[in-house]
Design a protein around this motif. Sequence first.
Motif, short mmCIF file in Angstrom:
data_model
loop_
_atom_site.label_atom_id
_atom_site.label_comp_id
_atom_site.label_asym_id
_atom_site.label_seq_id
_atom_site.Cartn_x
_atom_site.Cartn_y
_atom_site.Cartn_z
N VAL A 1 0.91 -1.08 0.16
CA VAL A 1 -0.03 -0.10 0.00
C VAL A 1 0.82 1.25 0.10
CG1 VAL A 1 -1.64 1.35 1.18
CG2 VAL A 1 -1.70 -1.21 1.26
N TYR A 2 2.00 1.09 0.86
CA TYR A 2 2.91 2.36 0.92
C TYR A 2 3.35 2.71 -0.47
CZ TYR A 2 7.24 4.96 1.83
OH TYR A 2 8.47 5.64 1.75
N ASP A 3 3.82 1.60 -1.14
CA ASP A 3 4.36 1.84 -2.65
C ASP A 3 3.40 2.38 -3.60
OD1 ASP A 3 6.92 0.67 -1.95
OD2 ASP A 3 6.55 -1.26 -2.48
N ILE A 4 2.11 1.86 -3.60
CA ILE A 4 1.05 2.42 -4.27
C ILE A 4 1.04 3.80 -4.06
CG2 ILE A 4 -1.60 2.47 -4.83
CD1 ILE A 4 -1.40 -0.34 -4.55
N LEU A 5 0.82 4.34 -2.62
CA LEU A 5 0.69 5.88 -2.41
C LEU A 5 1.89 6.84 -2.73
CD1 LEU A 5 -0.70 5.40 1.36
CD2 LEU A 5 -1.99 5.73 -0.90
N ARG A 6 3.18 6.08 -2.85
CA ARG A 6 4.10 6.94 -3.20
C ARG A 6 3.98 6.87 -4.95
NH1 ARG A 6 4.29 10.06 -0.79
NH2 ARG A 6 6.27 10.82 -1.67
N GLU A 7 3.65 5.89 -5.53
CA GLU A 7 3.59 6.04 -6.98
C GLU A 7 2.51 6.94 -7.53
OE1 GLU A 7 2.61 3.11 -10.82
OE2 GLU A 7 2.19 2.38 -8.62
N LEU A 8 1.36 7.13 -6.72
CA LEU A 8 0.28 7.91 -7.06
C LEU A 8 0.95 9.60 -6.72
CD1 LEU A 8 -2.74 6.49 -5.27
CD2 LEU A 8 -2.38 6.76 -7.79
N SER A 9 1.58 9.63 -5.62
CA SER A 9 2.21 11.09 -5.38
C SER A 9 3.30 11.22 -6.44
CB SER A 9 2.97 10.84 -4.02
OG SER A 9 3.68 11.97 -3.60
N ALA B 1 1.51 -1.46 11.54
CA ALA B 1 1.83 -1.20 10.20
C ALA B 1 1.17 -0.04 9.65
CB ALA B 1 1.57 -2.43 9.17
N ALA B 2 -0.13 0.26 10.34
CA ALA B 2 -0.95 1.22 9.55
C ALA B 2 -0.40 2.45 9.81
CB ALA B 2 -2.35 1.20 10.27
N ALA B 3 0.39 2.71 11.25
CA ALA B 3 0.94 3.92 11.56
C ALA B 3 2.34 4.09 10.81
CB ALA B 3 0.91 4.16 13.14
N MET B 4 3.33 3.08 11.00
CA MET B 4 4.62 3.07 10.62
C MET B 4 4.73 3.10 9.10
SD MET B 4 6.29 0.82 13.75
CE MET B 4 5.62 -0.69 13.56
N ILE B 5 4.07 2.38 8.48
CA ILE B 5 4.18 2.29 6.97
C ILE B 5 3.19 3.08 6.28
CG2 ILE B 5 4.35 0.51 5.04
CD1 ILE B 5 5.23 -1.53 7.34
N ILE B 6 1.91 2.65 6.13
CA ILE B 6 0.90 3.22 5.19
C ILE B 6 0.69 4.78 5.68
CG2 ILE B 6 -1.78 3.16 4.72
CD1 ILE B 6 -1.69 0.29 5.31
N LEU B 7 0.57 5.28 7.05
CA LEU B 7 0.45 6.59 7.04
C LEU B 7 1.47 7.40 6.37
CD1 LEU B 7 -1.30 8.87 8.48
CD2 LEU B 7 0.26 8.35 10.62
N GLN B 8 2.84 6.89 6.53
CA GLN B 8 3.88 7.48 6.08
C GLN B 8 3.93 7.66 4.50
OE1 GLN B 8 5.24 9.25 8.55
NE2 GLN B 8 3.91 7.95 10.03
N GLY B 9 3.00 6.84 4.00
CA GLY B 9 3.09 7.02 2.62
C GLY B 9 2.50 8.26 1.81
N ALA B 10 2.07 8.88 2.55
CA ALA B 10 1.21 10.43 2.23
C ALA B 10 1.98 11.45 1.97
CB ALA B 10 0.02 10.65 3.01
N ASP B 11 1.68 12.29 1.26
CA ASP B 11 2.28 13.71 1.25
C ASP B 11 1.86 14.21 2.39
OD1 ASP B 11 3.42 13.40 -1.38
OD2 ASP B 11 1.37 13.37 -2.23
N VAL C 1 11.23 -0.35 8.08
CA VAL C 1 10.25 0.56 8.85
C VAL C 1 11.18 1.57 9.40
CG1 VAL C 1 8.79 0.56 10.58
CG2 VAL C 1 8.82 -1.26 9.14
N ILE C 2 12.30 1.38 10.15
CA ILE C 2 12.89 2.40 10.79
C ILE C 2 13.51 3.43 9.68
CG2 ILE C 2 15.21 2.84 11.86
CD1 ILE C 2 14.83 0.28 13.62
N ASP C 3 13.69 2.91 8.59
CA ASP C 3 14.12 3.94 7.48
C ASP C 3 13.21 4.98 7.04
OD1 ASP C 3 16.18 4.77 5.26
OD2 ASP C 3 14.58 4.16 4.15
N ILE C 4 11.97 4.24 6.77
CA ILE C 4 10.72 5.19 6.50
C ILE C 4 10.34 6.13 7.46
CG2 ILE C 4 8.29 4.85 6.29
CD1 ILE C 4 8.66 2.35 4.57
N LEU C 5 10.47 5.59 8.92
CA LEU C 5 10.10 6.42 10.06
C LEU C 5 11.28 7.65 10.21
CD1 LEU C 5 8.62 4.11 12.55
CD2 LEU C 5 7.24 5.92 11.36
N ALA C 6 12.16 7.20 10.02
CA ALA C 6 13.24 8.37 10.14
C ALA C 6 13.13 9.26 9.33
CB ALA C 6 14.65 7.48 10.32
#
Length: 199
Positions: free
Chosen positions: A72-80, A97-107, A150-155
């Motif tokens: 889902v994260y990758d799809i959100l980044r692709e759309l962005s 995973a909802a907070a640490m991955i999906i939420l972080q895919g947004a602009d 996950v740590i890389d995305i959050l950081a």
Amino acid sequence: MRKELEGLSLYERLRYQELSAGIIHLRGEIDDVTVDDFNLEIAVLRDVPEWLSRITIRLTSPGGNAYLAFGVYDILRELSNSGREVVVIAEGLAASAAAMIILQGADKRLAYPTTSFLLHEPRRWTMFRDESTSQLEDEAAELNRITNKVIDILASRCNKSEEEVRELIRRREVWMDAEEAKEWGLIDDIIGKDEGNKI
């Protein structure tokens, strides 16, 4: 009534109208069923005319499968990256995973004042499985790989060092309210906090 809405239930009409406005609901555990529904709605939005410049995901989830969340994260980044603004609004609960991955895919990452957030190391539940030492070592290595991702995305998204993120989630669960999540950098703003913060 518009012709395409004829014969639809009230719920179906409301979902059609929301989807036409670029709004998708992602609710429940991050599993095959939830993500399949999400992917179907994303497929519909890919065919929407260019004037739909913003896609809004309304997220309520206790977390779930990390691999599906990364998808889902990758799809959100692709759309962005295609030029559309991706907004995720956390409602009620954004955990794991909802907070640490999906939420972080947004602009733009937003939440309502009463939303709760949960962060922790990726984990795997198992009991009485017949696995060899080498299999367990392989699984531990894979969990470490997921944790590092996950740590890389959050950081990156929360303006923290990797060491800060690793120390926060190591061997414990961390609950945050909306104010704490904003202060930590997990979200960008809180909806309804003042007159300037509206969806």
